[in-house]
Design a protein around this motif. Sequence first.
Motif, PDB file in Angstrom:
ATOM      1  N   LEU A  73      19.088  -0.329 -15.872  1.00 44.72           N
ATOM      2  CA  LEU A  73      18.407  -1.612 -15.782  1.00 44.72           C
ATOM      3  C   LEU A  73      19.201  -2.475 -14.823  1.00 44.72           C
ATOM      4  O   LEU A  73      20.431  -2.522 -14.878  1.00 44.72           O
ATOM      5  CB  LEU A  73      18.300  -2.290 -17.154  1.00 44.72           C
ATOM      6  N   PHE A  74      18.496  -3.139 -13.925  1.00 42.87           N
ATOM      7  CA  PHE A  74      19.130  -3.857 -12.828  1.00 42.87           C
ATOM      8  C   PHE A  74      18.714  -5.314 -12.822  1.00 42.87           C
ATOM      9  O   PHE A  74      17.576  -5.645 -13.122  1.00 42.87           O
ATOM     10  CB  PHE A  74      18.724  -3.231 -11.478  1.00 42.87           C
ATOM     11  N   TRP A  75      19.649  -6.172 -12.425  1.00 42.60           N
ATOM     12  CA  TRP A  75      19.344  -7.568 -12.152  1.00 42.60           C
ATOM     13  C   TRP A  75      19.636  -7.850 -10.678  1.00 42.60           C
ATOM     14  O   TRP A  75      20.661  -7.425 -10.143  1.00 42.60           O
ATOM     15  CB  TRP A  75      20.190  -8.498 -13.016  1.00 42.60           C
ATOM     16  N   GLU A 106       3.143   3.714 -20.337  1.00 42.82           N
ATOM     17  CA  GLU A 106       3.328   3.234 -18.970  1.00 42.82           C
ATOM     18  C   GLU A 106       4.595   2.380 -18.884  1.00 42.82           C
ATOM     19  O   GLU A 106       4.815   1.490 -19.693  1.00 42.82           O
ATOM     20  CB  GLU A 106       2.113   2.399 -18.538  1.00 42.82           C
ATOM     21  N   ASP A 107       5.412   2.685 -17.888  1.00 44.01           N
ATOM     22  CA  ASP A 107       6.653   1.932 -17.714  1.00 44.01           C
ATOM     23  C   ASP A 107       6.349   0.547 -17.155  1.00 44.01           C
ATOM     24  O   ASP A 107       5.554   0.421 -16.216  1.00 44.01           O
ATOM     25  CB  ASP A 107       7.586   2.667 -16.761  1.00 44.01           C
ATOM     26  N   GLN A 108       6.970  -0.472 -17.736  1.00 46.88           N
ATOM     27  CA  GLN A 108       6.742  -1.810 -17.229  1.00 46.88           C
ATOM     28  C   GLN A 108       7.872  -2.747 -17.623  1.00 46.88           C
ATOM     29  O   GLN A 108       8.616  -2.479 -18.561  1.00 46.88           O
ATOM     30  CB  GLN A 108       5.405  -2.369 -17.698  1.00 46.88           C
ATOM     31  N   VAL A 109       7.946  -3.851 -16.882  1.00 45.70           N
ATOM     32  CA  VAL A 109       8.979  -4.863 -17.090  1.00 45.70           C
ATOM     33  C   VAL A 109       8.306  -6.228 -17.139  1.00 45.70           C
ATOM     34  O   VAL A 109       7.487  -6.544 -16.272  1.00 45.70           O
ATOM     35  CB  VAL A 109      10.008  -4.834 -15.940  1.00 45.70           C
ATOM     36  N   THR A 110       8.665  -7.029 -18.140  1.00 45.64           N
ATOM     37  CA  THR A 110       8.109  -8.368 -18.288  1.00 45.64           C
ATOM     38  C   THR A 110       9.250  -9.363 -18.370  1.00 45.64           C
ATOM     39  O   THR A 110      10.163  -9.198 -19.188  1.00 45.64           O
ATOM     40  CB  THR A 110       7.258  -8.465 -19.561  1.00 45.64           C
ATOM     41  N   GLN A 111       9.184 -10.399 -17.533  1.00 45.60           N
ATOM     42  CA  GLN A 111      10.241 -11.400 -17.529  1.00 45.60           C
ATOM     43  C   GLN A 111       9.712 -12.745 -18.006  1.00 45.60           C
ATOM     44  O   GLN A 111       8.565 -13.107 -17.742  1.00 45.60           O
ATOM     45  CB  GLN A 111      10.819 -11.561 -16.117  1.00 45.60           C
ATOM     46  N   SER A 112      10.573 -13.473 -18.699  1.00 45.59           N
ATOM     47  CA  SER A 112      10.228 -14.816 -19.139  1.00 45.59           C
ATOM     48  C   SER A 112      11.465 -15.695 -19.171  1.00 45.59           C
ATOM     49  O   SER A 112      12.590 -15.181 -19.333  1.00 45.59           O
ATOM     50  CB  SER A 112       9.586 -14.755 -20.535  1.00 45.59           C
ATOM     51  N   PRO A 113      11.302 -17.023 -18.966  1.00 39.73           N
ATOM     52  CA  PRO A 113      10.049 -17.658 -18.553  1.00 39.73           C
ATOM     53  C   PRO A 113       9.761 -17.389 -17.075  1.00 39.73           C
ATOM     54  O   PRO A 113      10.609 -16.851 -16.371  1.00 39.73           O
ATOM     55  CB  PRO A 113      10.350 -19.138 -18.796  1.00 39.73           C
ATOM     56  N   GLU A 114       8.591 -17.781 -16.605  1.00 41.23           N
ATOM     57  CA  GLU A 114       8.271 -17.634 -15.177  1.00 41.23           C
ATOM     58  C   GLU A 114       9.114 -18.582 -14.353  1.00 41.23           C
ATOM     59  O   GLU A 114       9.519 -18.268 -13.239  1.00 41.23           O
ATOM     60  CB  GLU A 114       6.790 -17.937 -14.950  1.00 41.23           C
ATOM     61  N   ALA A 115       9.333 -19.792 -14.884  1.00 40.21           N
ATOM     62  CA  ALA A 115      10.122 -20.788 -14.175  1.00 40.21           C
ATOM     63  C   ALA A 115      10.990 -21.534 -15.174  1.00 40.21           C
ATOM     64  O   ALA A 115      10.605 -21.714 -16.336  1.00 40.21           O
ATOM     65  CB  ALA A 115       9.207 -21.765 -13.436  1.00 40.21           C
ATOM     66  N   LEU A 116      12.146 -21.971 -14.695  1.00 36.30           N
ATOM     67  CA  LEU A 116      13.103 -22.652 -15.564  1.00 36.30           C
ATOM     68  C   LEU A 116      13.826 -23.712 -14.746  1.00 36.30           C
ATOM     69  O   LEU A 116      14.332 -23.417 -13.659  1.00 36.30           O
ATOM     70  CB  LEU A 116      14.105 -21.638 -16.122  1.00 36.30           C
ATOM     71  N   ARG A 117      13.807 -24.929 -15.267  1.00 36.15           N
ATOM     72  CA  ARG A 117      14.530 -26.026 -14.611  1.00 36.15           C
ATOM     73  C   ARG A 117      15.666 -26.442 -15.522  1.00 36.15           C
ATOM     74  O   ARG A 117      15.443 -26.743 -16.705  1.00 36.15           O
ATOM     75  CB  ARG A 117      13.604 -27.214 -14.350  1.00 36.15           C
ATOM     76  N   LEU A 155      15.370 -11.332 -10.578  1.00 34.41           N
ATOM     77  CA  LEU A 155      14.491 -10.194 -10.818  1.00 34.41           C
ATOM     78  C   LEU A 155      15.178  -9.165 -11.705  1.00 34.41           C
ATOM     79  O   LEU A 155      16.364  -8.885 -11.534  1.00 34.41           O
ATOM     80  CB  LEU A 155      14.122  -9.515  -9.491  1.00 34.41           C
ATOM     81  N   CYS A 156      14.406  -8.596 -12.594  1.00 36.94           N
ATOM     82  CA  CYS A 156      14.868  -7.508 -13.443  1.00 36.94           C
ATOM     83  C   CYS A 156      14.099  -6.249 -13.054  1.00 36.94           C
ATOM     84  O   CYS A 156      12.913  -6.325 -12.710  1.00 36.94           O
ATOM     85  CB  CYS A 156      14.597  -7.873 -14.904  1.00 36.94           C
ATOM     86  N   ALA A 157      14.755  -5.112 -13.091  1.00 34.96           N
ATOM     87  CA  ALA A 157      14.101  -3.845 -12.731  1.00 34.96           C
ATOM     88  C   ALA A 157      14.676  -2.716 -13.581  1.00 34.96           C
ATOM     89  O   ALA A 157      15.814  -2.787 -14.046  1.00 34.96           O
ATOM     90  CB  ALA A 157      14.308  -3.537 -11.250  1.00 34.96           C
ATOM     91  N   VAL A 158      13.861  -1.683 -13.780  1.00 33.70           N
ATOM     92  CA  VAL A 158      14.339  -0.476 -14.453  1.00 33.70           C
ATOM     93  C   VAL A 158      14.089   0.723 -13.551  1.00 33.70           C
ATOM     94  O   VAL A 158      13.145   0.738 -12.771  1.00 33.70           O
ATOM     95  CB  VAL A 158      13.659  -0.246 -15.824  1.00 33.70           C
ATOM     96  N   GLU A 159      14.956   1.704 -13.668  1.00 30.87           N
ATOM     97  CA  GLU A 159      14.742   2.987 -13.014  1.00 30.87           C
ATOM     98  C   GLU A 159      14.554   4.022 -14.117  1.00 30.87           C
ATOM     99  O   GLU A 159      15.370   4.094 -15.050  1.00 30.87           O
ATOM    100  CB  GLU A 159      15.933   3.388 -12.152  1.00 30.87           C
ATOM    101  N   ASN A 160      13.481   4.811 -14.014  1.00 31.01           N
ATOM    102  CA  ASN A 160      13.292   5.845 -15.025  1.00 31.01           C
ATOM    103  C   ASN A 160      13.871   7.180 -14.554  1.00 31.01           C
ATOM    104  O   ASN A 160      14.353   7.289 -13.414  1.00 31.01           O
ATOM    105  CB  ASN A 160      11.815   5.962 -15.433  1.00 31.01           C
ATOM    106  N   THR A 161      13.828   8.156 -15.384  1.00 40.96           N
ATOM    107  CA  THR A 161      14.450   9.432 -15.056  1.00 40.96           C
ATOM    108  C   THR A 161      13.688  10.183 -13.973  1.00 40.96           C
ATOM    109  O   THR A 161      14.160  11.193 -13.477  1.00 40.96           O
ATOM    110  CB  THR A 161      14.570  10.306 -16.311  1.00 40.96           C
ATOM    111  N   GLY A 162      12.509   9.669 -13.588  1.00 39.20           N
ATOM    112  CA  GLY A 162      11.755  10.249 -12.480  1.00 39.20           C
ATOM    113  C   GLY A 162      12.005   9.556 -11.147  1.00 39.20           C
ATOM    114  O   GLY A 162      11.224   9.692 -10.216  1.00 39.20           O
ATOM    115  N   ASN A 163      13.088   8.808 -11.054  1.00 34.46           N
ATOM    116  CA  ASN A 163      13.477   8.091  -9.822  1.00 34.46           C
ATOM    117  C   ASN A 163      12.542   6.948  -9.452  1.00 34.46           C
ATOM    118  O   ASN A 163      12.570   6.479  -8.316  1.00 34.46           O
ATOM    119  CB  ASN A 163      13.562   9.043  -8.619  1.00 34.46           C
ATOM    120  N   GLN A 164      11.700   6.515 -10.371  1.00 34.18           N
ATOM    121  CA  GLN A 164      10.779   5.427 -10.085  1.00 34.18           C
ATOM    122  C   GLN A 164      11.402   4.100 -10.533  1.00 34.18           C
ATOM    123  O   GLN A 164      11.992   4.015 -11.608  1.00 34.18           O
ATOM    124  CB  GLN A 164       9.457   5.630 -10.837  1.00 34.18           C
TER     125      GLN A 164
END
Lengths: 112, 109
Positions: free
Chosen positions: B33-35, B1-12, B87-96
């Motif tokens: 991969l997109f920001w 399953e395609d997924q993206v995990t970002q860390s940390p949730e918050a940063l000061r 935000l970070c994002a990925v696009e897969n070869t199925g346009n998702q």
Amino acid sequence: NAGVTQTPKFRVLKTGQSMTLLCAQDMNHEYMYWYRQDPGMGLRLIHYSVGEGTTAKGEVPDGYNVSRLKKQNFLLGLESAAPSQTSVYFCASRRQGYNEQFFGPGTRLTVL
Amino acid sequence: EDQVTQSPEALRLQEGESSSLNCSYTVSGLRGLFWYRQDPGKGPEFLFTLYSAGEEKEKERLKATLTKKESFLHITAPKPEDSATYLCAVENTGNQFYFGTGTSLTVIP
């Protein structure tokens, strides 16, 4: 250039009511997308379109329908709203062959 | 399953204090991969696209890098106006497209 616009900005529905969200873009982009954004879930793709008259399902399509009758417009419909559809909805468009998605300002929908 | 995990949730961060945001991903076939940057009450705004491991992109105080499993967004000498959710994002070869939940950055003067 207005970019990507969304109508309405806010809406409150009762469970079972229907409504349509309108997304319009004036950049002549081929691709258009509908996302929902929920706290702790991030943006999730509902449906998308790669051209006029074509639509495809995204990650969370259930309970929504879409139409792309004109290249500049992408409509998102809720036939029978449920509280689980309370969210902020974003539309985006992208020019074919380019990476950047341009997002609209969002529609905040509350279903009671 | 395609997924993206970002860390940390918050940063000061204090103004001028450099740091990095992490985006780890699994994808069946990476198209890109997109920001994005998102300010409160607004839609996301595109920052970078990365296509392959080893690639780097820079814009003002931001630099994005990509490996086969992660991407980093480095912020050098941040200013208060850099405060936003990234935000970070990925696009897969199925346009998702798959987005992470974001890192909320606050830069204190």
